[in-house]
Write a protein that holds these residues in place. Structure first.
Motif, PDB file in Angstrom:
ATOM      1  N   GLU A 211       0.474  -6.983   1.376  1.00  0.00           N
ATOM      2  CA  GLU A 211       0.909  -5.827   2.156  1.00  0.00           C
ATOM      3  C   GLU A 211       1.132  -6.236   3.609  1.00  0.00           C
ATOM      4  O   GLU A 211       0.170  -6.533   4.330  1.00  0.00           O
ATOM      5  CB  GLU A 211      -0.142  -4.722   2.090  1.00  0.00           C
ATOM      6  CG  GLU A 211       0.247  -3.469   2.863  1.00  0.00           C
ATOM      7  CD  GLU A 211      -0.826  -2.412   2.803  1.00  0.00           C
ATOM      8  OE1 GLU A 211      -0.812  -1.526   3.676  1.00  0.00           O
ATOM      9  OE2 GLU A 211      -1.688  -2.477   1.911  1.00  0.00           O
ATOM     10  N   PRO A 212       2.387  -6.280   4.038  1.00  0.00           N
ATOM     11  CA  PRO A 212       2.671  -6.646   5.427  1.00  0.00           C
ATOM     12  C   PRO A 212       2.084  -5.610   6.384  1.00  0.00           C
ATOM     13  O   PRO A 212       1.778  -4.481   6.001  1.00  0.00           O
ATOM     14  CB  PRO A 212       4.204  -6.655   5.482  1.00  0.00           C
ATOM     15  CG  PRO A 212       4.650  -6.733   4.063  1.00  0.00           C
ATOM     16  CD  PRO A 212       3.600  -6.029   3.271  1.00  0.00           C
ATOM     17  N   PRO A 213       1.916  -5.978   7.649  1.00  0.00           N
ATOM     18  CA  PRO A 213       1.372  -5.026   8.617  1.00  0.00           C
ATOM     19  C   PRO A 213       2.328  -3.857   8.831  1.00  0.00           C
ATOM     20  O   PRO A 213       3.522  -3.938   8.545  1.00  0.00           O
ATOM     21  CB  PRO A 213       1.232  -5.868   9.882  1.00  0.00           C
ATOM     22  CG  PRO A 213       2.175  -7.010   9.700  1.00  0.00           C
ATOM     23  CD  PRO A 213       2.193  -7.299   8.243  1.00  0.00           C
ATOM     24  N   GLY A 214       1.798  -2.790   9.335  1.00  0.00           N
ATOM     25  CA  GLY A 214       2.614  -1.602   9.551  1.00  0.00           C
ATOM     26  C   GLY A 214       2.646  -0.735   8.317  1.00  0.00           C
ATOM     27  O   GLY A 214       1.704  -0.695   7.527  1.00  0.00           O
ATOM     28  N   ASN A 215       3.753  -0.063   8.118  1.00  0.00           N
ATOM     29  CA  ASN A 215       3.883   0.852   6.987  1.00  0.00           C
ATOM     30  C   ASN A 215       4.698   0.265   5.842  1.00  0.00           C
ATOM     31  O   ASN A 215       5.143   1.001   4.959  1.00  0.00           O
ATOM     32  CB  ASN A 215       4.553   2.159   7.462  1.00  0.00           C
ATOM     33  CG  ASN A 215       3.696   2.902   8.463  1.00  0.00           C
ATOM     34  OD1 ASN A 215       2.471   2.922   8.342  1.00  0.00           O
ATOM     35  ND2 ASN A 215       4.344   3.504   9.462  1.00  0.00           N
ATOM     36  N   ALA A 216       4.911  -1.037   5.850  1.00  0.00           N
ATOM     37  CA  ALA A 216       5.692  -1.663   4.785  1.00  0.00           C
ATOM     38  C   ALA A 216       4.942  -1.566   3.454  1.00  0.00           C
ATOM     39  O   ALA A 216       3.712  -1.628   3.402  1.00  0.00           O
ATOM     40  CB  ALA A 216       5.962  -3.126   5.131  1.00  0.00           C
ATOM     41  N   LEU A 217       5.708  -1.386   2.374  1.00  0.00           N
ATOM     42  CA  LEU A 217       5.113  -1.291   1.047  1.00  0.00           C
ATOM     43  C   LEU A 217       4.598  -2.653   0.611  1.00  0.00           C
ATOM     44  O   LEU A 217       5.137  -3.693   0.961  1.00  0.00           O
ATOM     45  CB  LEU A 217       6.151  -0.785   0.042  1.00  0.00           C
ATOM     46  CG  LEU A 217       6.659   0.634   0.256  1.00  0.00           C
ATOM     47  CD1 LEU A 217       7.746   0.960  -0.764  1.00  0.00           C
ATOM     48  CD2 LEU A 217       5.510   1.639   0.160  1.00  0.00           C
ATOM     49  N   ALA A 218       3.513  -2.622  -0.199  1.00  0.00           N
ATOM     50  CA  ALA A 218       2.966  -3.859  -0.742  1.00  0.00           C
ATOM     51  C   ALA A 218       3.962  -4.491  -1.704  1.00  0.00           C
ATOM     52  O   ALA A 218       4.689  -3.799  -2.427  1.00  0.00           O
ATOM     53  CB  ALA A 218       1.645  -3.579  -1.445  1.00  0.00           C
ATOM     54  N   ARG A 219       3.977  -5.804  -1.722  1.00  0.00           N
ATOM     55  CA  ARG A 219       4.883  -6.551  -2.602  1.00  0.00           C
ATOM     56  C   ARG A 219       4.063  -7.321  -3.624  1.00  0.00           C
ATOM     57  O   ARG A 219       3.025  -7.915  -3.304  1.00  0.00           O
ATOM     58  CB  ARG A 219       5.729  -7.532  -1.793  1.00  0.00           C
ATOM     59  CG  ARG A 219       6.604  -6.905  -0.719  1.00  0.00           C
ATOM     60  CD  ARG A 219       7.496  -7.979  -0.110  1.00  0.00           C
ATOM     61  NE  ARG A 219       6.714  -9.061   0.461  1.00  0.00           N
ATOM     62  CZ  ARG A 219       6.334  -9.117   1.737  1.00  0.00           C
ATOM     63  NH1 ARG A 219       6.642  -8.130   2.561  1.00  0.00           N
ATOM     64  NH2 ARG A 219       5.640 -10.161   2.184  1.00  0.00           N
ATOM     65  N   ASP A 220       4.551  -7.321  -4.901  1.00  0.00           N
ATOM     66  CA  ASP A 220       3.935  -8.172  -5.908  1.00  0.00           C
ATOM     67  C   ASP A 220       4.136  -9.633  -5.531  1.00  0.00           C
ATOM     68  O   ASP A 220       5.152  -9.994  -4.927  1.00  0.00           O
ATOM     69  CB  ASP A 220       4.563  -7.927  -7.283  1.00  0.00           C
ATOM     70  CG  ASP A 220       4.233  -6.553  -7.841  1.00  0.00           C
ATOM     71  OD1 ASP A 220       3.142  -6.038  -7.518  1.00  0.00           O
ATOM     72  OD2 ASP A 220       5.063  -6.003  -8.584  1.00  0.00           O
TER      73      ASP A 220
END
Length: 420
Positions: A389-398
């Motif tokens: 999960e990148p910082p901020g509000n970015a969605l988590a990535r598989d």
């Protein structure tokens, strides 16, 4: 230790004070200092390699593909269910085929009260290809008497028996074809006198079932020359099987889920196989919650399931595990489109671990690598997944699919090493 020059001593003293202030915060930083124009300048540099935020350490073993030697699952019964008109007329004279499957029933006009029926089924009571613990179980479960073993009929050993059910004499043959079980049952009543009847005798019941079974086997393209069975090959079961929670060495676990917490897991692996002992373990790892906002928060999950099938007879456990693995392999490959969406992407047969193995990436709800392998009477499954999960509000990535599969494969190799 020699004394430092005044400027170096000042730098060291100041850096020491800052380090003390940062101690215990687990901040992802590196510390440095310089003396510029007589002014002490201390700088803090973010560190991208802080141990507290890393969940993997070490190289994964790439999943090694191999030629897929598992034959395709058998299709629907051949036209006429594999039986000729001559055989049908001899066994069930004047009968019409039932609208439901391969079943024929007839009454003998010459002998009121006498009747005959013939039925051919494939894996009855289960989805097509569903594993049975062994070929023998198809009859052992229904009769207290061991069935007769036959060779030369079907892909491996066939079984025959005679029983009386509901007043009717029943001859029954079971043989295997590409991992499926085909059952041929021929039964009937014979008129005696007045309104009395007796079960169809053993000899004609067995002979009728065998005649029909030979024709069906021939139409399916498998062996169709029955004879005495050779003594079964008794493959010894494995001697040592670790508990799943003890099956992954620390060094291997650090490669996929460093610092993970483990717990008992649940699995449906081999749930339809009679007598199978199944155990599972789950490891969960995540970026510590008390870290200052890192570049990326990470989670990793690992599950290892081990199923062991005991011998009900010499070699029976291995035969049962092989049949169960066959169903799992075919389902993952997409042989049963009517029962499930293709299970893994991309499917691949693997060069180990064990006697047989396949792997891929589950892609229906989340992306997790999956490897299933068999060693004699043991079938094991490894699943591995993760999110970043990148910082901020970015969605988590598989995590990447190759990483998920290679992680599962790396763990599977280690688990297999403990099964002896």
């Amino acid at each position: 230790m020699p004394a430092l020059p005044d400027d170096r001593a000042a730098i060291a003293a100041a850096a020491s004070k800052v380090s003390a202030l940062l101690a215990g915060t687990r901040a992802r930083v590196a510390l440095g200092a310089v003396l510029l124009a007589g002014t002490l300048v201390i700088f803090i540099v973010p560190s991208s390699d802080d141990e507290a935020a890393r969940l993997t350490e070490g190289r994964l073993t790439p999943a090694a593909a191999a030629a897929d030697r598992v034959p395709p699952a058998p299709g629907e019964p051949p036209s006429g269910c594999g039986l000729t008109k001559a055989t049908l007329e001899a066994l069930v004279p004047g009968a019409d085929r039932s609208l439901e499957g391969c079943t024929w029933s007839s009454l003998d006009d010459r002998e009121p009260g006498s009747r005959r029926s013939l039925r051919v089924t494939q894996d009855e009571g289960f989805p097509r290809g569903m594993p049975v613990s062994s070929t023998s179980d198809a009859l052992y479960a229904l009769s207290p008497d061991p069935p007769e073993r036959l060779g030369g009929l079907g892909d491996d050993e066939a079984l025959a028996r005679y029983t009386v059910e509901g007043g009717e004499g029943v001859g029954e043959i079971v043989f295997s074809h590409r991992g499926s079980l085909v059952t041929v049952a021929y039964k009937g009543l014979d008129h005696r006198f007045a309104d009395d009847s007796e079960p169809l005798a053993e000899k004609p019941a067995r002979a009728g079932a065998l005649r029909a079974a030979v024709e069906v086997a021939r139409r399916l393209g498998t062996r169709a020359s029955p004879g005495p069975a050779a003594p079964p090959a008794a493959t010894p079961p494995v001697r040592s099987v670790p508990k799943p929670c003890d099956s992954v060495p620390r060094g291997t676990l650090d490669k996929v889920a460093k610092g993970a917490v483990r717990s008992r897991g649940q699995s449906t692996l081999l749930s339809t196989t009679f007598g199978a002992a199944v155990d599972s373990c789950v490891w969960t790892a995540g970026t510590p919650a008390d870290l200052p906002e890192p570049e990326t928060r990470r989670w990793r999950w690992l599950q290892v399931t081990i199923a062991r099938v005991p011998d009900r007879e010499p070699g029976g456990g291995t035969a049962a595990a092989a049949r169960a693995y066959l169903f799992l392999h075919r389902t993952a490959r997409g042989d049963f489109p009517m029962t499930a969406v293709r299970e893994v992407r991309p499917f691949r047969a693997l060069a180990g671990p064990g006697d047989q193995a396949f792997g891929g990436v589950w892609s229906q709800n989340d992306a997790h690598g999956r490897v299933v392998f068999r060693i004699r009477n043991v079938v094991a499954e490894v699943r591995y997944s993760g999110e970043d999960e990148p910082p901020g509000n970015a969605l988590a990535r598989d995590i990447p699919e190759d990483t998920a599969l290679d992680g599962a494969y790396t763990v599977a190799l280690a688990v297999a090493g403990g099964i002896r």
